[in-house]
Enzyme design. Structure first.
Site, PDB file in Angstrom:
ATOM      1  N   CYS A   1     -50.681  32.751 -29.817  1.00  0.00           N
ATOM      2  CA  CYS A   1     -50.992  32.456 -31.224  1.00  0.00           C
ATOM      3  C   CYS A   1     -52.309  31.684 -31.402  1.00  0.00           C
ATOM      4  CB  CYS A   1     -49.783  31.735 -31.837  1.00  0.00           C
ATOM      5  SG  CYS A   1     -49.683  31.956 -33.631  1.00  0.00           S
TER       6      CYS A   1
ATOM      7  N   GLU B   1     -43.742  34.877 -30.465  1.00  0.00           N
ATOM      8  CA  GLU B   1     -43.756  33.480 -29.986  1.00  0.00           C
ATOM      9  C   GLU B   1     -42.426  32.777 -30.357  1.00  0.00           C
ATOM     10  OE1 GLU B   1     -46.660  31.093 -32.105  1.00  0.00           O
ATOM     11  OE2 GLU B   1     -46.714  29.566 -30.532  1.00  0.00           O
TER      12      GLU B   1
ATOM     13  N   LYS C   1     -48.597  27.735 -23.437  1.00  0.00           N
ATOM     14  CA  LYS C   1     -49.656  27.649 -24.452  1.00  0.00           C
ATOM     15  C   LYS C   1     -50.571  26.457 -24.172  1.00  0.00           C
ATOM     16  CE  LYS C   1     -49.823  27.943 -29.547  1.00  0.00           C
ATOM     17  NZ  LYS C   1     -48.944  28.005 -30.734  1.00  0.00           N
TER      18      LYS C   1
HETATM   19  N1  LIG Z   1     -48.060  29.265 -34.070  1.00  0.00           N
HETATM   20  C1  LIG Z   1     -49.365  29.078 -34.115  1.00  0.00           C
HETATM   21  O1  LIG Z   1     -50.012  28.754 -33.144  1.00  0.00           O
HETATM   22  C2  LIG Z   1     -49.992  29.322 -35.467  1.00  0.00           C
HETATM   23  C3  LIG Z   1     -51.498  29.331 -35.408  1.00  0.00           C
HETATM   24  C4  LIG Z   1     -52.087  29.474 -36.782  1.00  0.00           C
HETATM   25  O2  LIG Z   1     -51.381  29.658 -37.757  1.00  0.00           O
HETATM   26  C5  LIG Z   1     -53.538  29.395 -36.950  1.00  0.00           C
HETATM   27  O3  LIG Z   1     -53.988  29.470 -38.111  1.00  0.00           O
HETATM   28  O4  LIG Z   1     -54.272  29.231 -35.955  1.00  0.00           O
END
Ligand SMILES: NC(=O)CCC(=O)C(=O)O
Length: 258
Positions: free
Chosen positions: A144, A41, A110
């Site tokens: 993510c 990402e 996203k």
């Molecule tokens: N970059 C992200 O979206 C991190 C997501 C994350 O750390 C989580 O715990 O969910």
């Protein structure tokens, strides 16, 4: 299908360094002859969100050219992780899929912004799905934090996705969540989960690494450590059919109840 993940240590707010480093890794990865190479990402900038006005990629054009040339020269699909994509009035966290001809066939922004890392203050969320075709196999991308939303993933699986790609920058304190959530998404959807995290740290976070490739049965086919590395595994796509006929979750669903 052979997949290579580049668990990159991203230089904070320094696209020049990151393009160079990613290119070196891609050149190393192609020697293993994979079908797909994937990056993490926001790999061109890291989470240097306050300086995106100077570093975001306009229309993601630079990244499309960069990955397009490498994909075409090596006849490999490159899932160019996600980048901060600048459009007229907003910046999105956008995943790019570049096919073997070097064409960008998918952009997925996203959908769930992660407040704990201030995404809501600097980025605009997307509204579109992450579905794409990968050499004739239905696939989907999530970014993510998206993996915490099983309904979003399931929607894509019900639309046919069998390969679930996840570029990430997931911090180390929640490594156990990362491993558990990814494994659950694979088991409950009887689909491959292919997740590429970053290595290293930035001014606010130490990242977990532990990129993973997980079978539809929940077996971990490959898992990285914390360091910057290349991770490769072969997927047996026929196993999806075998697992789905052994435990026919999709036939046994009761959508009229939920
Ligand atoms: N970059 C992200 O979206 C991190 C997501 C994350 O750390 C989580 O715990 O969910």
């Amino acid at each position: 299908m052979k997949i290579s993940l580049i668990q990159l240590d991203i230089a904070f707010g320094d696209p020049e360094k990151n393009y160079l480093r990613a290119e070196n890794f891609i050149q190393r990865a192609v020697k293993e002859n994979p079908d797909v190479i994937m990056l993490p990402e926001l790999w061109t900038t890291g989470y240097d969100l306050a300086r995106l006005s100077g570093t975001a990629d306009d229309g993601a054009e630079r990244t499309k050219r960069f990955a397009g040339q490498l994909a075409k020269a090596n006849r490999v699909t490159i899932i160019a992780g996600s980048v901060a994509r600048q459009s007229a009035s907003q910046v999105t966290n956008t995943m790019l899929v570049i096919n073997r001809q070097g064409e960008c066939i998918k952009e997925y922004s996203k959908v769930h912004l992660f407040r704990l890392m201030n995404e809501d203050k600097f980025l605009q969320s997307g509204d579109d799905d992450g579905l794409f075709d990968l050499d004739g196999v239905a696939a989907a991308g999530f970014i993510c934090y998206d993996i915490r939303f099983p309904e979003w993933i399931r929607k894509h699986v019900l639309a046919g996705a069998r390969l679930l790609f996840v570029p990430a920058e997931w911090p180390k304190p929640r490594l156990d969540h990362w491993r558990t959530l990814l494994t659950c998404r694979a088991i409950e959807n009887q689909a491959f989960v292919i997740a590429c995290n970053r290595a290293g740290k930035d001014p606010d976070n130490v990242f977990a690494g532990h990129s993973m490739i997980i079978s539809p049965w929940g077996e971990i086919l490959a898992e990285a450590g914390e360091e910057e590395t290349l991770l490769t595994a072969d997927l047996d796509l026929a196993s999806i059919v075998a697992i789905r006929s052994r435990i026919p979750v999709f036939e046994d669903r009761r959508p009229e109840l939920y």
